[in-house]
Design a protein around this motif. Structure first.
Motif, PDB file in Angstrom:
ATOM      1  N   CYS A  28      34.462  28.265   6.562  1.00 59.53           N
ATOM      2  CA  CYS A  28      35.730  27.519   6.645  1.00 59.53           C
ATOM      3  C   CYS A  28      35.556  26.216   7.424  1.00 59.53           C
ATOM      4  O   CYS A  28      36.086  25.162   7.037  1.00 59.53           O
ATOM      5  N   VAL A  29      34.809  26.274   8.534  1.00 58.35           N
ATOM      6  CA  VAL A  29      34.576  25.078   9.349  1.00 58.35           C
ATOM      7  C   VAL A  29      33.734  24.060   8.576  1.00 58.35           C
ATOM      8  O   VAL A  29      33.989  22.846   8.639  1.00 58.35           O
ATOM      9  N   VAL A  30      32.726  24.539   7.852  1.00 57.12           N
ATOM     10  CA  VAL A  30      31.895  23.646   7.025  1.00 57.12           C
ATOM     11  C   VAL A  30      32.760  22.935   5.980  1.00 57.12           C
ATOM     12  O   VAL A  30      32.645  21.716   5.784  1.00 57.12           O
ATOM     13  N   TYR A  78      33.156  18.926   5.556  1.00 55.86           N
ATOM     14  CA  TYR A  78      32.522  18.228   4.437  1.00 55.86           C
ATOM     15  C   TYR A  78      33.507  17.793   3.350  1.00 55.86           C
ATOM     16  O   TYR A  78      33.285  16.761   2.706  1.00 55.86           O
ATOM     17  N   VAL A  79      34.574  18.545   3.112  1.00 55.14           N
ATOM     18  CA  VAL A  79      35.521  18.157   2.052  1.00 55.14           C
ATOM     19  C   VAL A  79      36.191  16.817   2.376  1.00 55.14           C
ATOM     20  O   VAL A  79      36.198  15.905   1.536  1.00 55.14           O
ATOM     21  N   PRO A  80      36.761  16.613   3.598  1.00 50.13           N
ATOM     22  CA  PRO A  80      37.304  15.282   3.912  1.00 50.13           C
ATOM     23  C   PRO A  80      36.242  14.185   3.922  1.00 50.13           C
ATOM     24  O   PRO A  80      36.508  13.054   3.509  1.00 50.13           O
ATOM     25  N   LEU A 129      41.253  14.008  11.937  1.00 54.89           N
ATOM     26  CA  LEU A 129      42.037  14.982  12.689  1.00 54.89           C
ATOM     27  C   LEU A 129      41.961  16.418  12.179  1.00 54.89           C
ATOM     28  O   LEU A 129      42.016  17.357  12.980  1.00 54.89           O
ATOM     29  N   VAL A 130      41.872  16.610  10.873  1.00 57.59           N
ATOM     30  CA  VAL A 130      41.971  17.976  10.335  1.00 57.59           C
ATOM     31  C   VAL A 130      40.877  18.907  10.875  1.00 57.59           C
ATOM     32  O   VAL A 130      41.182  20.017  11.319  1.00 57.59           O
ATOM     33  N   PRO A 131      39.577  18.511  10.875  1.00 59.09           N
ATOM     34  CA  PRO A 131      38.579  19.420  11.446  1.00 59.09           C
ATOM     35  C   PRO A 131      38.847  19.746  12.917  1.00 59.09           C
ATOM     36  O   PRO A 131      38.675  20.888  13.352  1.00 59.09           O
TER      37      PRO A 131
END
Length: 318
Positions: free
Chosen positions: A248-250, A254-256, A284-286
């Protein structure tokens, strides 16, 4: 204030991008960003505090979590306060020097985070595929060395980015496409041929984030093969569940990152709102999600947080 395209603008500054058509809503946008920033700071500081004060958590996996928390704090703090200043006080100009420093911090901290995520993937691989060697391979001392190597790697690869921009002349248009400074954004405003900067920037990203992403995928392919060799589905789910938080953290990182890179490389015809939103998500999201993900998925951290809340409630009642 001078027009963003005016040649009267000081050549030592850039203009931060506002949200097109929503300038009147900057105050409320800033409240949303400020709320997310407070959540990010609170959550990551809580992770650092819990790991520091709980001796049972002084282990490699939790040291990696502390590294992620520190990186997220530094990355969000190097950008969000400046964005809030812009939205609340309309301070749109950012000096050339401050822009380069901010750019260096964003790209370097992102590279360090990518390396730490790779190290965490290797930690999961060794723990699942070679459990008897895990304690000997990933010691606390080895974890510290990995953290130092991640910092050195980030600095060495991304320090040249602002240095390559220093000698370039810039056109009269100084309007960025974000409310903070990124290499691709500043580079596009140069009047001279930016090819060396383009080539180096792309090479650095591929050799750091790109290579890390490939190695993380490879580690999970090997983990999946090992998990599928287990005799029962119950054992497979139990073992693979230890990787869910990291996956989930990865994805949150990486997606943004990929989305923002695609917008910069291929999104010339997109509305100006798109890169601004993607940039804010990337910053901000991560930082918001990482402590929540590990707080929910890690029983030791969850238990410690509940204990702190219980102690606080008891003191309040008394």
């Amino acid at each position: 204030m001078p027009s963003p395209n005016s040649s009267d603008l000081s050549p030592s500054s850039f203009i931060l991008a506002s949200i097109p058509g929503l300038e009147a809503a900057h105050f409320w946008m800033a409240i949303l960003l400020c709320s997310m920033y407070i959540v990010a700071v609170t959550g990551n500081c809580a992770v650092l505090f819990i790991v520091k004060t709980e001796p049972s958590l002084h282990a490699p996996m939790y040291f990696f979590l502390c590294m992620l928390a520190a990186i997220d704090l530094a990355l969000s703090t190097s950008t969000v306060p400046r964005i809030l200043s812009f939205y609340w006080f309309n301070t749109r100009e950012i000096s050339f020097g401050a822009c380069l420093v901010q750019m260096f911090l964003i790209h370097t901290l992102s590279a360090i985070e990518s390396t730490v995520l790779l190290a965490m993937a290797v930690d999961r691989y060794v723990a699942i595929c070679h459990p008897l060697r895990h304690a000997a391979v990933l010691t606390n001392a080895a974890t510290v060395k990995i953290g130092l190597a991640a910092m050195a790697r980030g600095v060495l690869f991304f320090l040249p980015l602002p240095l390559l921009l220093l000698p370039l002349p810039f056109c009269s248009s100084r309007l960025l496409s974000h409310a903070f400074c990124l290499h691709q954004d500043v580079m596009n405003l140069a009047c001279a041929n930016p090819t060396p900067s383009v080539v180096y920037g792309l090479t650095a990203i591929l050799l750091v984030m790109g290579l890390d992403a490939i190695l993380i995928c490879l580690s999970y392919i090997l983990i999946l093969k090992a998990v599928l060799r287990l005799p029962s589905w119950k054992e497979r789910l139990k073992v693979f569940s230890t990787c869910v938080a990291h996956i989930c953290v990865v994805l949150a990182f990486y997606v943004p990152l990929i989305g923002l890179s695609v917008v910069h490389r291929f999104g010339k015809g997109l509305a100006p709102l798109v890169p601004i939103i993607m940039g804010n998500i990337y910053i901000l999201v991560p930082a918001v999600l990482n402590p929540i993900i590990y707080g929910v998925r890690t029983k030791q951290i969850q238990r410690r947080i509940l204990n702190l809340i219980h102690i606080y409630n008891n003191r309040t009642v008394q």
